[in-house]
Design a protein around this motif. Structure first.
Motif, mmCIF file in Angstrom:
data_model
loop_
_atom_site.group_PDB
_atom_site.id
_atom_site.type_symbol
_atom_site.label_atom_id
_atom_site.label_comp_id
_atom_site.label_asym_id
_atom_site.label_seq_id
_atom_site.Cartn_x
_atom_site.Cartn_y
_atom_site.Cartn_z
ATOM 1 N N GLY A 16 0.845 -1.180 0.000
ATOM 2 C CA GLY A 16 0.000 0.000 0.000
ATOM 3 C C GLY A 16 0.883 1.233 0.000
ATOM 4 N N VAL A 17 1.476 1.530 1.162
ATOM 5 C CA VAL A 17 2.357 2.703 1.268
ATOM 6 C C VAL A 17 3.831 2.277 1.275
ATOM 7 N N LEU A 18 4.169 1.280 2.079
ATOM 8 C CA LEU A 18 5.580 0.877 2.216
ATOM 9 C C LEU A 18 5.866 -0.370 1.375
ATOM 10 N N ILE A 19 6.862 -0.272 0.523
ATOM 11 C CA ILE A 19 7.225 -1.414 -0.334
ATOM 12 C C ILE A 19 8.029 -2.451 0.472
ATOM 13 N N ILE A 20 8.402 -2.077 1.706
ATOM 14 C CA ILE A 20 9.237 -2.982 2.514
ATOM 15 C C ILE A 20 8.557 -4.339 2.734
ATOM 16 N N TRP A 21 7.198 -4.365 2.798
ATOM 17 C CA TRP A 21 6.500 -5.638 3.035
ATOM 18 C C TRP A 21 6.789 -6.620 1.895
ATOM 19 N N ASP A 22 6.787 -6.105 0.641
ATOM 20 C CA ASP A 22 7.099 -6.982 -0.496
ATOM 21 C C ASP A 22 8.540 -7.451 -0.436
ATOM 22 N N ARG A 23 9.416 -6.555 -0.007
ATOM 23 C CA ARG A 23 10.839 -6.935 0.089
ATOM 24 C C ARG A 23 11.013 -7.997 1.174
ATOM 25 N N ILE A 24 10.285 -7.849 2.289
ATOM 26 C CA ILE A 24 10.408 -8.815 3.384
ATOM 27 C C ILE A 24 9.814 -10.177 2.993
ATOM 28 N N PHE A 25 8.628 -10.160 2.376
ATOM 29 C CA PHE A 25 7.924 -11.424 2.125
ATOM 30 C C PHE A 25 8.163 -12.000 0.716
ATOM 31 N N GLY A 26 9.141 -11.426 0.002
ATOM 32 C CA GLY A 26 9.584 -12.047 -1.258
ATOM 33 C C GLY A 26 8.658 -11.839 -2.444
ATOM 34 N N THR A 27 7.850 -10.775 -2.438
ATOM 35 C CA THR A 27 6.967 -10.548 -3.590
ATOM 36 C C THR A 27 7.369 -9.289 -4.364
#
Ligand SMILES: [Zn+2]
Ligand SMILES: [Zn+2]
Length: 395
Positions: free
Chosen positions: A188-199
């Motif tokens: 949504g706002v932070l791309i870090i979640w995709d970086r953390i969870f591999g997406t």
């Protein structure tokens, strides 16, 4: 959106999208908001219910730490909601609406699903165990608002911000139907979640936008419901209880014998030469569609502004008129055989609603002008309907 139009003309010498596609996106946005005329937000009511009955602790609403935690919590909830909206077929039936545009501009952000809100609240509800509803409500809106501006092609790359934030570049990948784009960048706002969870996937080759199997229509009900129809037929055609269950809860690409999210080699290869589905109606008809759309938009705004003062019957009739208008414009853009008949009917409905006081043409002095205008429309479309009914399909 106007600013994007101007900047795109200056930078690229062309509009950021197409009229038929943008009208369809705004249509979907309007439809998605109509239920809120009759009921309160399910995202808030469920949240408040959990807060009032099951909260574990009360974090102080005026502490900055509660504010930061809510920001992270809502964004984390959004990541998982969005990921499941792509990975669970029945949730994808709602979310696919947002991905059905073959253009990518700020109007695409408005292309929203009517059904999505009925599943998204689940992912935020754990926050109700400790975060006050008032703080949550504000962040839910911030999160949604943030995601508007990233739907554009006129912003290229934001340098170091690309590491942390979800940006136009990252979200372009999310809207792509190239194989490298599928099921990527759910942030949504932070791309870090995709970086953390591999997406996470960075933008590299040219992105071709839209669904892997384009819907090729501007008709709002199909934009909202076509995947539900697909699930319905697949559900009954698939043998076995567990397989039927999997049709609903595994990925949209799943079928018996395949992995949960389907096979990536089954996603159609993109050549870069894809031609987006376009309407071939005349310029005059486009202008007509825009005028009717703008008039309807004014009634829509007025309906929301006056909703407390309007009777339930008026509210319901106005909503029906709005849906009828959006459908009719979709039929016109699609050049459906029944478009002229539907538009004649719609203009008649407009006159009737005005006559019986359910619609006001802005100021009383304009009512005569509106009656003349809609009578001309009825005459025009009526003649066209008769000609069409006599000659068969749309000419
Ligand atoms: Zn998505
Ligand atoms: Zn989007």
């Amino acid at each position: 959106m106007l600013l994007e139009l101007v900047v795109s003309w200056i930078l690229k010498g062309k509009a950021p999208g197409r009229l038929d596609d943008a009208l369809t996106s705004i249509s979907a946005g309007i439809l998605s908001r109509l239920p809120s005329l009759f009921s309160r937000s399910i995202e808030l009511t469920t949240y408040i219910y959990i807060w009032e009955n099951y909260r574990l602790i009360i974090l102080p609403w005026d502490s900055p730490w509660t504010w930061y935690l809510t920001f992270l919590g809502v964004d984390f909830g959004y990541y998982w909601f969005h990921r499941m909206a792509h990975e669970v077929n029945i949730m994808w039936a709602g979310h696919q609406t947002h991905h059905s545009s073959e253009d990518y501009n700020l109007s695409t952000a408005l292309r929203q699903s009517v059904f999505q809100i009925y599943t998204s609240w689940i992912f935020y509800s754990p926050l109700a165990l400790f975060i006050p509803p008032s703080v949550y409500a504000v962040h839910l809106q911030f999160n949604l608002l943030y995601q508007f501006w990233i739907h554009t092609e006129i912003i290229n790359n934001l340098g170091p911000l690309e590491l942390i934030l979800n940006t136009p570049s990252h979200h372009r990948v999310h809207h792509g139907r190239n194989r490298y784009c599928i099921d990527k960048n759910y942030a949504g706002v932070l791309i870090i979640w995709d970086r953390i969870f591999g997406t996470f996937e960075a933008e590299n080759e040219k992105v071709v936008y839209g669904l892997t199997h384009p819907i090729n229509t501007f008709e709002p009900f199909m934009v909202q419901c076509h995947h539900l129809v697909y699930i319905w037929t697949t559900f009954w055609a698939t043998p076995g209880f567990f397989n039927k269950f999997s049709v609903l809860f595994k990925g949209p690409g799943w079928s018996p014998g395949k992995p949960r999210l389907g096979l990536s080699e089954e996603i159609p290869e993109v050549t870069g030469k894809e031609v987006p589905f376009s309407s071939s109606v005349s310029h005059l008809l486009r202008i007509y569609a825009v005028v009717q759309f703008a008039l309807m938009l004014a009634f829509y705004e007025e309906t929301f502004a006056d909703k407390a003062a309007l009777s339930q019957v008026t509210l319901l009739l106005r909503v029906c008129f709005i849906i009828l208008t959006l459908t009719s414009i979709g039929f016109l853009l699609d050049q459906r055989p029944k478009a002229a008949v539907l538009e004649t009917f719609r203009c008649l409905v407009f006159l009737m609603l005005c006559r019986f006081g359910h619609l006001k043409p802005f100021t009383p002095s304009l009512s005569f002008a509106f009656e003349i205008f809609y009578s001309i429309c009825i005459a025009f479309w009526g003649v066209r309907s008769i000609k069409q009914l006599a000659s068969g399909p749309w000419k």
